[in-house]
Design a protein around this motif. Structure first.
Motif, short mmCIF file in Angstrom:
data_model
loop_
_atom_site.label_atom_id
_atom_site.label_comp_id
_atom_site.label_asym_id
_atom_site.label_seq_id
_atom_site.Cartn_x
_atom_site.Cartn_y
_atom_site.Cartn_z
N ARG A 60 -29.83 35.61 46.11
CA ARG A 60 -31.29 35.65 46.10
C ARG A 60 -31.81 34.62 47.11
NH1 ARG A 60 -32.03 34.96 41.13
NH2 ARG A 60 -32.32 37.15 40.57
N LEU A 61 -32.76 35.07 47.96
CA LEU A 61 -33.36 34.22 48.98
C LEU A 61 -34.88 34.31 48.87
CD1 LEU A 61 -31.21 35.37 52.05
CD2 LEU A 61 -30.85 33.32 50.68
N PRO A 62 -35.60 33.32 49.40
CA PRO A 62 -37.07 33.38 49.32
C PRO A 62 -37.67 34.49 50.19
CG PRO A 62 -36.35 31.44 50.54
CD PRO A 62 -35.13 32.03 49.92
N ASP A 63 -37.06 34.81 51.32
CA ASP A 63 -37.60 35.85 52.21
C ASP A 63 -36.47 36.82 52.56
OD1 ASP A 63 -38.97 37.45 53.93
OD2 ASP A 63 -39.66 35.84 55.26
N GLU A 64 -36.14 37.68 51.63
CA GLU A 64 -35.01 38.59 51.83
C GLU A 64 -35.33 39.66 52.87
OE1 GLU A 64 -34.07 39.96 47.91
OE2 GLU A 64 -33.36 37.98 47.25
N GLY A 65 -36.60 40.05 52.96
CA GLY A 65 -36.98 41.06 53.94
C GLY A 65 -36.69 40.61 55.35
N GLU A 66 -37.01 39.35 55.66
CA GLU A 66 -36.76 38.82 57.00
C GLU A 66 -35.27 38.84 57.33
OE1 GLU A 66 -35.26 36.18 59.87
OE2 GLU A 66 -35.18 35.62 57.72
N VAL A 67 -34.44 38.45 56.36
CA VAL A 67 -32.99 38.40 56.58
C VAL A 67 -32.44 39.81 56.80
CG1 VAL A 67 -30.77 37.81 55.54
CG2 VAL A 67 -32.72 36.25 55.31
N LEU A 68 -32.89 40.76 55.97
CA LEU A 68 -32.40 42.13 56.10
C LEU A 68 -32.83 42.75 57.43
CD1 LEU A 68 -32.98 43.41 52.45
CD2 LEU A 68 -30.77 42.98 53.56
N THR A 69 -34.03 42.43 57.88
CA THR A 69 -34.50 42.95 59.18
C THR A 69 -33.69 42.33 60.32
OG1 THR A 69 -36.74 43.29 58.32
CG2 THR A 69 -36.47 43.12 60.72
N ARG A 70 -33.46 41.04 60.23
CA ARG A 70 -32.73 40.35 61.28
C ARG A 70 -31.29 40.83 61.40
NH1 ARG A 70 -30.02 35.63 60.43
NH2 ARG A 70 -31.31 35.12 58.62
N LEU A 71 -30.69 41.19 60.27
CA LEU A 71 -29.29 41.59 60.25
C LEU A 71 -29.12 43.09 60.06
CD1 LEU A 71 -27.94 38.64 58.09
CD2 LEU A 71 -27.79 38.90 60.57
N ALA A 72 -30.17 43.84 60.33
CA ALA A 72 -30.09 45.30 60.22
C ALA A 72 -28.97 45.83 61.11
CB ALA A 72 -31.42 45.93 60.62
N GLY A 73 -28.21 46.78 60.61
CA GLY A 73 -27.10 47.33 61.36
C GLY A 73 -25.76 46.74 60.97
N ASN A 74 -25.78 45.62 60.25
CA ASN A 74 -24.54 45.03 59.76
C ASN A 74 -24.14 45.76 58.48
OD1 ASN A 74 -22.52 43.41 58.52
ND2 ASN A 74 -23.30 41.59 59.54
N ALA A 75 -23.05 46.50 58.53
CA ALA A 75 -22.65 47.35 57.40
C ALA A 75 -22.22 46.55 56.19
CB ALA A 75 -21.52 48.28 57.82
N LYS A 76 -21.99 45.26 56.35
CA LYS A 76 -21.53 44.43 55.24
C LYS A 76 -22.66 43.65 54.58
CE LYS A 76 -16.90 44.01 57.21
NZ LYS A 76 -15.85 43.08 57.70
N ILE A 77 -23.90 43.96 54.96
CA ILE A 77 -25.08 43.29 54.40
C ILE A 77 -26.13 44.33 54.11
CG2 ILE A 77 -26.90 41.59 54.80
CD1 ILE A 77 -25.01 40.21 56.81
N GLY A 78 -26.73 44.28 52.93
CA GLY A 78 -27.79 45.22 52.58
C GLY A 78 -28.45 44.84 51.28
N PRO A 79 -29.49 45.54 50.88
CA PRO A 79 -30.13 45.24 49.60
C PRO A 79 -29.19 45.58 48.44
CG PRO A 79 -31.03 47.24 50.56
CD PRO A 79 -30.13 46.65 51.60
N THR A 80 -29.27 44.79 47.40
CA THR A 80 -28.47 45.05 46.20
C THR A 80 -28.95 46.32 45.52
OG1 THR A 80 -28.04 42.70 45.87
CG2 THR A 80 -27.77 44.15 43.95
N PRO A 81 -28.08 47.29 45.28
CA PRO A 81 -28.52 48.53 44.63
C PRO A 81 -28.99 48.27 43.20
CG PRO A 81 -26.34 48.78 45.63
CD PRO A 81 -26.66 47.32 45.65
N ASP A 82 -29.90 49.10 42.76
CA ASP A 82 -30.35 49.07 41.36
C ASP A 82 -29.36 49.88 40.54
OD1 ASP A 82 -31.57 49.13 38.92
OD2 ASP A 82 -33.41 50.11 39.58
#
Length: 548
Positions: A60-82
């Motif tokens: 959990r991070l304070p600004d997860e959207g920024e991190v996901l946008t910055r690292l978009a395309g990295n197959a080993k990083i993504g939002p945690t599924p529900d």
């Protein structure tokens, strides 16, 4: 939260290394990481001496959207599924309270049956649960009577009774089934609530062990009963009442029980397991659609666990973080038969698993600790209806029974299992004594020639496979390793076809489920199928739509 996969760390890493690895992967400061949770932990032992833990982590991070946008395309990083399980209906209690409501029935209390019953109870539908055997602790006494004294109780044994065949197993909780609706997570959560160790939620190959399974199924039964479900032990389904209208459409309306009564039943989940041969025969006689299905036949093989540990882990064998090593082996024999290891039990025992008089069947079992001296696994050979039992839907049953009777005779006619040293088996000579590996099967073994209780093609295929397996697992073909026969209950020899609504393709109201119907193989997949069929029944009773 953000999910990171393929985080690799050494076996002896410090706890804080997880957070450091997250920071390095995401390019964030340690202070920005508010929480780190382990979703899955396994190990990679392909490089002996350099074994690594492999993690899937949620953070959990304070600004997860920024991190996901910055690292978009990295197959080993993504939002945690529900992975939240969501019931298909909230109308169960309302429907169950209506005049004329006929309670759904679950036949069998193995993983498929008790998970189906639990979901139906949680939906408010107050299921009736029928079990031909005994409650799990009484069943355990009967099972031990076979193991210790050679006394078989046909309705209460490794196959029949509360908890199903999986109760006397390694309690493995992993499977390759597709699970888009997170039924597996629902099952795991319920198991933890019932007393399973919380680590089953995170380790890559979770297991529970027999003794913990016993108390777990008792807790699950208590939950079902507290929600209005009803258990009836010692109640075998003797017949199925099926009505047929003028158009030829068939519907289940009742179940004839072993106490002489007929229970009204319009929605019945049939979770009888792979050994309910008498039930299969009745269903076939009543015209329920059924097909012969492939399964496998072979032996149980035992090695000292230390041999397997050394072969798999090399110099890191015995490391407390690794525990007892397992294996998975496959070979395509020159006679066209597939040979593979089945239900591998690290630090376990080989057990007597017959459910019929005058027959010998072997299986494997481990406790949670996996601390027994031997490792064991089935080494089994594929059989198919087309080649081996082409004479109709029930021909596989006759095939199994034939070789189980042969094993009973070869073992001496007292539920002792026939056994043979691997060295003798490979040389084509009978064993007259055993060597350094002490077999764990009880009530005992009889040294002999296993070719008398296996088909010739299986003997040929296993003789070819053992040296092949030894090339990838050093010591596997050791002279004194012990094989006991016969392993026949790898899966159901029949399949009962069902439609997209979960019902038998030619008998409405009957919901074939789990291993016995040919839709599962192991505790996890059977439990998942039970959940799926409970949702199918709920859909039919409550008028909701569900994708099965």
């Amino acid at each position: 939260m953000i999910r990171l996969t393929e985080i690799r760390l050494p076996l002896d890493h410090a706890p804080e290394a997880l957070r450091a690895a997250v920071c390095a992967r995401l390019g964030v400061a340690e202070g920005d990481v508010q929480a780190v949770q382990v979703f899955r932990r396994g190990y990679d032992a392909r490089r002996r001496g350099a074994i690594e833990f492999v993690y899937t982590l949620d953070c959990r991070l304070p600004d997860e959207g920024e991190v996901l946008t910055r690292l978009a395309g990295n197959a080993k990083i993504g939002p945690t599924p529900d992975t939240t399980y969501r019931p298909v209906s909230s109308r169960g209690s309302e429907v169950a309270g209506a005049p004329g409501f006929v309670r759904p029935v679950v036949i069998g209390t193995g993983p498929c049956g008790f998970m189906a019953a639990l979901i139906l109870a949680q939906m408010g539908l107050r299921p009736i649960v029928l079990e031909r055997g005994k409650p799990v602790r009484e069943r355990t006494v009967d099972t031990f009577a076979l193991w210790r004294r050679g006394e078989l109780t046909p309705e209460s044994n490794v196959q029949f009774g509360e908890g199903g065949a999986g109760t006397f197993s390694d309690g493995k909780l992993y499977s390759g089934v597709s699970d888009p609706r997170h039924y597996g997570r629902k099952l795991m959560d319920e198991f933890v609530r019932a007393g399973a160790p919380e680590e089953i939620l995170t380790v890559s190959k979770p297991h529970i062990g027999t003794f913990r399974l016993v108390s777990m199924v008792e807790h699950i039964r208590a939950s079902i009963e507290a929600l209005g479900g009803e258990y009836r032990f010692g109640t075998r389904v003797e017949d199925f009442v099926i009505d047929q209208d003028v158009s030829g459409a068939r519907r289940l309306t009742g179940l004839v029980l072993s106490d002489g009564t007929t229970l009204a039943a319009t929605h019945a989940i049939m979770a009888v397991g792979h050994s309910a041969r008498d039930t299969f025969e009745v269903l076939h006689a009543r015209g329920v659609a059924m097909q012969a299905k492939p399964f496998s036949i072979g032996v149980r093989i035992e090695h000292p666990q230390s041999i397997i540990d050394a072969a798999r882990f090399g110099p890191q064998a015995g490391h407390p973080a690794l525990g007892a090593a397992d294996y998975k082996l496959v070979h395509k024999a020159s006679n066209g038969r597939g040979v593979y290891s089945f239900c591998m039990c690290p630090g376990g025992t080989v057990v007597a698993a017959t459910s019929e008089v005058g027959q010998v069947v072997t299986n494997g079992m481990s406790q949670y600790s996996r601390a027994e001296r031997n490792a064991n696994a089935g080494i089994v050979v594929e059989v198919t209806p087309e080649r081996d039992y082409p004479d109709g839907p029930l021909a596989g049953l006759a095939f199994q029974r034939h070789w189980e009777r042969q094993a009973f005779v070869a073992g001496g006619g007292s539920y002792h299992a026939p056994a043979q040293r691997v060295g003798d088996f490979l040389a084509g000579r009978a064993s007259t004594a055993l060597g350094t590996v002490e077999p764990s099967y009880r009530p005992g073994v009889t040294p002999t020639d296993l070719s008398t209780c296996l088909p010739d093609f299986a003997v040929e295929a296993i003789r070819e496979a053992l040296p092949h397996f030894a090339r990838s697992l050093n010591g596997f073909a050791m002279e004194d390793a012990v094989m006991t026969a016969v392993e026949t209950r790898t899966s159901s020899p029949v399949r009962i076809p069902r439609g997209p609504d979960g019902q038998s393709v030619n008998t409405a109201g009957l919901y074939p489920a789990g291993e016995g119907a040919g839709y599962a193989g192991g505790i996890l997949s059977a439990g998942i199928d039970g959940i799926r069929m409970a949702e199918a029944v709920t859909t039919a009773l409550c008028g909701v739509e569900a994708t099965l």
